[in-house]
Write a protein that holds these residues in place. Structure first.
Motif, PDB file in Angstrom:
ATOM      1  N   THR A   1       0.810  -1.218   0.000  1.00 31.86           N
ATOM      2  CA  THR A   1       0.000   0.000   0.000  1.00 31.86           C
ATOM      3  C   THR A   1       0.844   1.269   0.000  1.00 31.86           C
ATOM      4  N   THR A   2       2.152   1.143   0.233  1.00 31.76           N
ATOM      5  CA  THR A   2       3.022   2.316   0.354  1.00 31.76           C
ATOM      6  C   THR A   2       2.979   3.184  -0.904  1.00 31.76           C
ATOM      7  N   LYS A   3       3.039   2.555  -2.063  1.00 34.51           N
ATOM      8  CA  LYS A   3       3.040   3.317  -3.313  1.00 34.51           C
ATOM      9  C   LYS A   3       1.769   4.133  -3.455  1.00 34.51           C
ATOM     10  N   GLU A   4       0.650   3.556  -3.098  1.00 31.99           N
ATOM     11  CA  GLU A   4      -0.624   4.264  -3.185  1.00 31.99           C
ATOM     12  C   GLU A   4      -0.677   5.417  -2.190  1.00 31.99           C
ATOM     13  N   VAL A   5      -0.162   5.196  -0.983  1.00 31.78           N
ATOM     14  CA  VAL A   5      -0.146   6.248   0.046  1.00 31.78           C
ATOM     15  C   VAL A   5       0.665   7.445  -0.429  1.00 31.78           C
ATOM     16  N   VAL A   6       1.842   7.174  -0.972  1.00 33.01           N
ATOM     17  CA  VAL A   6       2.700   8.255  -1.454  1.00 33.01           C
ATOM     18  C   VAL A   6       2.048   8.968  -2.632  1.00 33.01           C
ATOM     19  N   SER A   7       1.432   8.212  -3.527  1.00 31.85           N
ATOM     20  CA  SER A   7       0.778   8.812  -4.692  1.00 31.85           C
ATOM     21  C   SER A   7      -0.349   9.745  -4.265  1.00 31.85           C
ATOM     22  N   ASN A   8      -1.133   9.349  -3.286  1.00 29.34           N
ATOM     23  CA  ASN A   8      -2.219  10.199  -2.801  1.00 29.34           C
ATOM     24  C   ASN A   8      -1.689  11.466  -2.138  1.00 29.34           C
ATOM     25  N   ALA A   9      -0.593  11.329  -1.384  1.00 38.72           N
ATOM     26  CA  ALA A   9       0.019  12.491  -0.737  1.00 38.72           C
ATOM     27  C   ALA A   9       0.543  13.480  -1.777  1.00 38.72           C
ATOM     28  N   CYS A  10       1.160  12.946  -2.830  1.00 40.73           N
ATOM     29  CA  CYS A  10       1.680  13.813  -3.889  1.00 40.73           C
ATOM     30  C   CYS A  10       0.547  14.547  -4.589  1.00 40.73           C
ATOM     31  N   HIS A  11      -0.576  13.897  -4.746  1.00 40.07           N
ATOM     32  CA  HIS A  11      -1.730  14.537  -5.379  1.00 40.07           C
ATOM     33  C   HIS A  11      -2.197  15.734  -4.546  1.00 40.07           C
ATOM     34  N   VAL A  12      -2.241  15.555  -3.227  1.00 45.91           N
ATOM     35  CA  VAL A  12      -2.626  16.664  -2.337  1.00 45.91           C
ATOM     36  C   VAL A  12      -1.651  17.818  -2.475  1.00 45.91           C
ATOM     37  N   LEU A  13      -0.359  17.511  -2.496  1.00 46.93           N
ATOM     38  CA  LEU A  13       0.663  18.561  -2.618  1.00 46.93           C
ATOM     39  C   LEU A  13       0.538  19.284  -3.951  1.00 46.93           C
ATOM     40  N   THR A  14       0.403  18.532  -5.026  1.00 47.23           N
ATOM     41  CA  THR A  14       0.307  19.149  -6.354  1.00 47.23           C
ATOM     42  C   THR A  14      -0.909  20.054  -6.465  1.00 47.23           C
ATOM     43  N   GLU A  15      -2.034  19.548  -6.001  1.00 43.11           N
ATOM     44  CA  GLU A  15      -3.273  20.331  -6.078  1.00 43.11           C
ATOM     45  C   GLU A  15      -3.175  21.587  -5.228  1.00 43.11           C
ATOM     46  N   GLY A  16      -2.640  21.449  -4.027  1.00 43.64           N
ATOM     47  CA  GLY A  16      -2.547  22.591  -3.123  1.00 43.64           C
ATOM     48  C   GLY A  16      -1.548  23.630  -3.579  1.00 43.64           C
ATOM     49  N   LEU A  17      -0.357  23.209  -3.976  1.00 39.20           N
ATOM     50  CA  LEU A  17       0.697  24.148  -4.373  1.00 39.20           C
ATOM     51  C   LEU A  17       0.358  24.880  -5.658  1.00 39.20           C
ATOM     52  N   ASN A  18      -0.475  24.277  -6.509  1.00 39.69           N
ATOM     53  CA  ASN A  18      -0.863  24.910  -7.768  1.00 39.69           C
ATOM     54  C   ASN A  18      -2.070  25.833  -7.630  1.00 39.69           C
ATOM     55  N   ASP A  19      -2.614  25.927  -6.441  1.00 41.02           N
ATOM     56  CA  ASP A  19      -3.774  26.789  -6.204  1.00 41.02           C
ATOM     57  C   ASP A  19      -3.315  28.247  -6.097  1.00 41.02           C
ATOM     58  N   PRO A  20      -3.758  29.126  -6.999  1.00 42.29           N
ATOM     59  CA  PRO A  20      -3.325  30.533  -6.955  1.00 42.29           C
ATOM     60  C   PRO A  20      -3.627  31.211  -5.625  1.00 42.29           C
ATOM     61  N   GLU A  21      -4.715  30.836  -4.980  1.00 44.64           N
ATOM     62  CA  GLU A  21      -5.062  31.441  -3.698  1.00 44.64           C
ATOM     63  C   GLU A  21      -4.089  31.023  -2.605  1.00 44.64           C
ATOM     64  N   VAL A  22      -3.612  29.786  -2.678  1.00 46.94           N
ATOM     65  CA  VAL A  22      -2.619  29.317  -1.707  1.00 46.94           C
ATOM     66  C   VAL A  22      -1.302  30.065  -1.897  1.00 46.94           C
ATOM     67  N   LEU A  23      -0.886  30.223  -3.164  1.00 41.85           N
ATOM     68  CA  LEU A  23       0.346  30.961  -3.442  1.00 41.85           C
ATOM     69  C   LEU A  23       0.228  32.409  -2.974  1.00 41.85           C
ATOM     70  N   LYS A  24      -0.929  33.011  -3.195  1.00 42.25           N
ATOM     71  CA  LYS A  24      -1.141  34.388  -2.761  1.00 42.25           C
ATOM     72  C   LYS A  24      -1.047  34.490  -1.235  1.00 42.25           C
ATOM     73  N   ALA A  25      -1.629  33.517  -0.532  1.00 36.81           N
ATOM     74  CA  ALA A  25      -1.565  33.523   0.929  1.00 36.81           C
ATOM     75  C   ALA A  25      -0.118  33.414   1.414  1.00 36.81           C
ATOM     76  N   PHE A  26       0.685  32.589   0.717  1.00 38.38           N
ATOM     77  CA  PHE A  26       2.103  32.466   1.071  1.00 38.38           C
ATOM     78  C   PHE A  26       2.824  33.797   0.885  1.00 38.38           C
ATOM     79  N   MET A  27       2.629  34.441  -0.276  1.00 39.14           N
ATOM     80  CA  MET A  27       3.304  35.702  -0.541  1.00 39.14           C
ATOM     81  C   MET A  27       2.846  36.779   0.437  1.00 39.14           C
ATOM     82  N   ASP A  28       1.574  36.756   0.833  1.00 32.43           N
ATOM     83  CA  ASP A  28       1.091  37.707   1.830  1.00 32.43           C
ATOM     84  C   ASP A  28       1.803  37.493   3.164  1.00 32.43           C
ATOM     85  N   ASP A  29       1.994  36.226   3.536  1.00 34.94           N
ATOM     86  CA  ASP A  29       2.718  35.923   4.777  1.00 34.94           C
ATOM     87  C   ASP A  29       4.170  36.378   4.692  1.00 34.94           C
TER      88      ASP A  29
END
Length: 298
Positions: free
Chosen positions: A251-279
């Protein structure tokens, strides 16, 4: 208050075409007589002599006992620069390096403030003073961008293309089995008033020509790694995919794949990037504002 620096292009043009990509030279970016030897006399007199804020360099760092003297102030024993020793070392080819001179010299503080406003990044400044010699560090790269402003005299600069792009703090040229290219992309003399932007990781060598002083304004914008670390700190507790345990099983491969999906989706969100730059902007060290006691008497 009138700006001291002419960057010779807009902030947008700098960010889109120069920053991280190429050097930028501006002749006469500041007034040639902006800084005097009297200004430097004062900066030296009031300099912080505790390491690493000041040292003298000649074929390596000169031991501080060669130019720092002790003196009595009441019942206390204190230290200060030995003026005659410092001047003698400078006369025989040493370079004086004053780190964080922006904390002790108003004009340099203003230069840092303008570079910070132009680049939207934190800045600090080091001063390099010499009257002869062969320079301080030979060919090397810095792990931050630099805007060098020649204030007095001349210096010969050679700048070379990077061999290790975008180094992070600690990844100095001494740490890598890498050699400076042989053909410079810039080989010229900076005179009083000239400005040269050098991206991090670009090799350069600076040689004094007679009596000379320049300030190197370090520029510290956030890196992608800062963004990723910020995202993890903000989100690691809120996503089950990032809290999962890793096991030595199928199951390790699936766990890592799901985690990477969360990271990719979150980091590519313009609102998330804007919040980072505001901080980043909120946490940026603001330039120290000078006192204006005269205004209190009005």
């Amino acid at each position: 208050m009138k700006n001291l620096i002419n960057f010779d292009l807009t902030k947008e043009a700098f960010n889109e075409g120069i920053a991280d990509r190429n050097i930028h030279l501006v002749r006469g970016a500041v007034e040639p007589m902006l800084f005097s030897w009297s200004d430097m006399d004062s900066a030296l007199y009031y300099s912080d002599i505790t390491p690493p804020f000041m040292h003298l360099h000649k074929n390596g760092i000169i031991p501080s006992e060669m130019y720092i003297e002790e003196f009595k102030a009441g019942s206390r024993t204190m230290q200060r620069l030995d003026t005659h020793a410092v001047q003698s070392l400078l006369k025989t080819g040493a370079t004086a390096i004053l780190n964080r001179i922006d904390n002790r010299q108003e004009l340099v503080r203003r230069l840092c403030e303008e570079v910070a406003s132009f680049t939207n990044a934190e800045t600090t400044a080091n001063a390099y003073l010499a009257f002869s010699g062969e320079g301080s560090f030979g060919s090397h790269w810095d792990t931050h961008d630099v805007m060098a402003i020649q204030l007095i005299g001349k210096k010969h600069w050679r700048v070379y293309a990077p061999t290790y792009k975008s180094p992070l703090p600690g990844q100095t040229s001494k740490s890598f089995d890498s050699t400076c290219p042989t053909d410079p992309i810039f080989d010229g003399v900076l005179e009083a008033g000239d400005l040269l932007y050098v991206p991090r990781g670009w090799w350069h060598e600076v040689l004094p020509i007679g009596e000379t002083l320049h300030v190197a304004i370090g520029i510290y914008p956030p890196h992608v790694l800062n963004y990723v670390a910020w995202f993890l700190e903000k989100n690691i507790k809120h996503h089950e995919e990032l809290r999962k345990t890793l096991r030595s099983c199928t199951t390790t491969k699936e766990v890592v794949s799901n985690a990477c999906h969360v990271l990719t989706e979150g980091l590519n969100d313009p609102e998330v990037l804007k919040a980072f730059m505001d901080d980043v902007n909120k946490e940026m060290v603001k330039p120290r504002v000078p006192f204006s006691l005269k205004s209190l008497s009005i």
